[in-house]
Design an enzyme around this catalytic site. Structure first.
Site, PDB file in Angstrom:
ATOM      1  N   LEU A   1       0.865  -1.173   0.000  1.00  0.00           N
ATOM      2  CA  LEU A   1       0.000   0.000   0.000  1.00  0.00           C
ATOM      3  C   LEU A   1       0.904   1.227   0.000  1.00  0.00           C
ATOM      4  O   LEU A   1       1.985   1.212   0.598  1.00  0.00           O
ATOM      5  CB  LEU A   1      -0.890   0.030   1.244  1.00  0.00           C
ATOM      6  CG  LEU A   1      -1.944  -1.075   1.388  1.00  0.00           C
ATOM      7  CD1 LEU A   1      -2.709  -0.895   2.690  1.00  0.00           C
ATOM      8  CD2 LEU A   1      -2.896  -1.086   0.210  1.00  0.00           C
ATOM      9  N   ASP A   2       0.461   2.288  -0.661  1.00  0.00           N
ATOM     10  CA  ASP A   2       1.227   3.522  -0.646  1.00  0.00           C
ATOM     11  C   ASP A   2       1.344   4.049   0.786  1.00  0.00           C
ATOM     12  O   ASP A   2       0.511   3.752   1.652  1.00  0.00           O
ATOM     13  CB  ASP A   2       0.557   4.579  -1.524  1.00  0.00           C
ATOM     14  CG  ASP A   2       0.486   4.162  -2.979  1.00  0.00           C
ATOM     15  OD1 ASP A   2       1.379   3.417  -3.426  1.00  0.00           O
ATOM     16  OD2 ASP A   2      -0.466   4.567  -3.662  1.00  0.00           O
ATOM     17  N   LYS A   3       2.351   4.863   1.015  1.00  0.00           N
ATOM     18  CA  LYS A   3       2.599   5.416   2.344  1.00  0.00           C
ATOM     19  C   LYS A   3       1.348   6.032   2.950  1.00  0.00           C
ATOM     20  O   LYS A   3       1.030   5.809   4.124  1.00  0.00           O
ATOM     21  CB  LYS A   3       3.713   6.472   2.252  1.00  0.00           C
ATOM     22  CG  LYS A   3       3.941   7.249   3.537  1.00  0.00           C
ATOM     23  CD  LYS A   3       4.908   8.396   3.319  1.00  0.00           C
ATOM     24  CE  LYS A   3       5.025   9.263   4.564  1.00  0.00           C
ATOM     25  NZ  LYS A   3       5.881  10.455   4.338  1.00  0.00           N
TER      26      LYS A   3
END
Length: 357
Positions: free
Chosen positions: A169-171
């Site tokens: 997942l993106d930050k």
């Protein structure tokens, strides 16, 4: 890649190499107290990039890690140090690589952190990732990542590529992630994801009123944006490199300023939902990389990995987890007068998606 498959060998400190190889090692200055791997390229290897060829010689290391070793001078081609990943390998070429830590890899150390597990057994771990947690070390984030936390969480993580991380997942995306705790389970999960047997569903807040149907399937290939290399874009595969990507969207509510979507990934390309919604003219709130703007208190892309479903790779039990919206997205819904999904919808949200052509 028959050449590497047949001729690759590990050179341990006490092992005896073939005489000709030993002479080459001495002439090239290969250290006998380090671990080296070496091979001779076969006909099927001809024309491969050096970094790609090395992934078959050292399959436990990622291609990006191998590129770092090339840049550090840890790779020799025909007895000489070679530092260009793009060099093409020719049949008969002799490759040698020293398995040494890179500055980046030395950041891969255990760091205790609260992982917020929602499920855990001896085979896998499901976590609720908070906003701001980087999943994997990268430039600017060599510590404090999920990988560091996994290394501290259980001893087996250090024996696994990427500590068992099988998807990211993106930050600034919150929500559910599954992590493997053994190599066999990791391979099973990677295969399940590739075969679309892991269902990943998201809730998203996007700019503007949605003018289209309540359900839509977006099938647009995604590749690197040729104008801005730090982001992805919808691309024409006839003219640009990329991969097919498909996202199912279901409209939950829409007002003048924003729309609320339930999204289901059919593929798992980098930034897929963000790119597809931008392409449709409705970027995520606060997603500045893809044209979004801060709105209703949102300061990060308004995307939450809400539901995760899979068959347990060992027991084959059907499992499903979901996590409510984080406070910032829930507050934004209220400010924008968008309705959260009712409990009845939530219970059946992943059932019977219509096939949209």
């Amino acid at each position: 890649m028959t050449g590497f498959g047949k001729s690759a060998e590990i050179i341990e400190p006490s092992s005896e190499a073939d005489a000709s190889w030993a002479e080459d090692q001495d002439e090239a200055g290969l250290e006998r107290d380090a671990e080296w791997r070496q091979c001779e390229a076969g006909a099927a290897d001809h024309g491969q990039r050096l970094d790609r060829a090395l992934t078959l010689l050292v399959p436990e290391l990622s291609r990006s890690y191998l590129q770092q070793l090339i840049e550090l001078g840890a790779v020799q081609l025909n007895g000489r140090v070679h530092q260009r990943s793009s060099t093409k390998v020719k049949v008969g070429d002799r490759l040698a690589i020293e398995l040494r830590p890179t500055p980046q890899s030395q950041a891969f150390h255990p760091q205790a952190m609260a992982l917020s597990p929602v499920y855990e057994d001896e085979h896998l771990l499901v976590i609720d990732k908070p906003v701001g947690l980087v999943v994997h070390p990268a430039p600017g984030h060599w510590s404090g990542t999920l990988l560091n936390g996994l290394l501290a969480h259980h001893a087996g993580a250090r024996m696994l590529p990427r500590a068992g991380i099988v998807h990211r997942l993106d930050k600034d995306t919150s929500g559910l992630m599954v992590v493997a705790k053994s190599r066999w389970v990791m391979d099973e999960l990677v295969q399940a994801i590739a075969q679309r047997r892991v269902r990943r569903e998201y809730l998203a807040l996007a700019h503007g009123r949605w003018p289209g149907p309540s359900t839509v399937r977006t099938e647009q290939a995604i590749g690197r944006d040729p104008r801005l290399r730090t982001r992805m874009a919808v691309v024409d595969l006839q003219r640009q490199p990329g991969k097919p990507a498909a996202t199912d969207l279901r409209l939950l509510d829409s007002q003048a300023l924003a729309s609320f979507f339930h999204c289901r990934l059919d593929t798992g390309r980098t930034h897929q939902i963000r790119v597809h919604l931008m392409h449709l003219g409705h970027p995520l709130l606060a997603d500045e990389l893809y044209g979004g703007r801060p709105l209703a208190g949102m300061k990060r892309q308004a995307l939450h990995a809400w539901r995760l479903s899979l068959d347990h790779p060992v027991t084959r039990q059907a499992l499903s987890w979901q996590r409510q919206l984080p406070d910032d997205m829930a507050d934004a819904l209220a400010q924008l007068q968008l309705s959260p999904p009712p409990s009845a919808w939530a219970a059946a949200a992943s059932v019977d998606w219509p096939e949209i052509q």
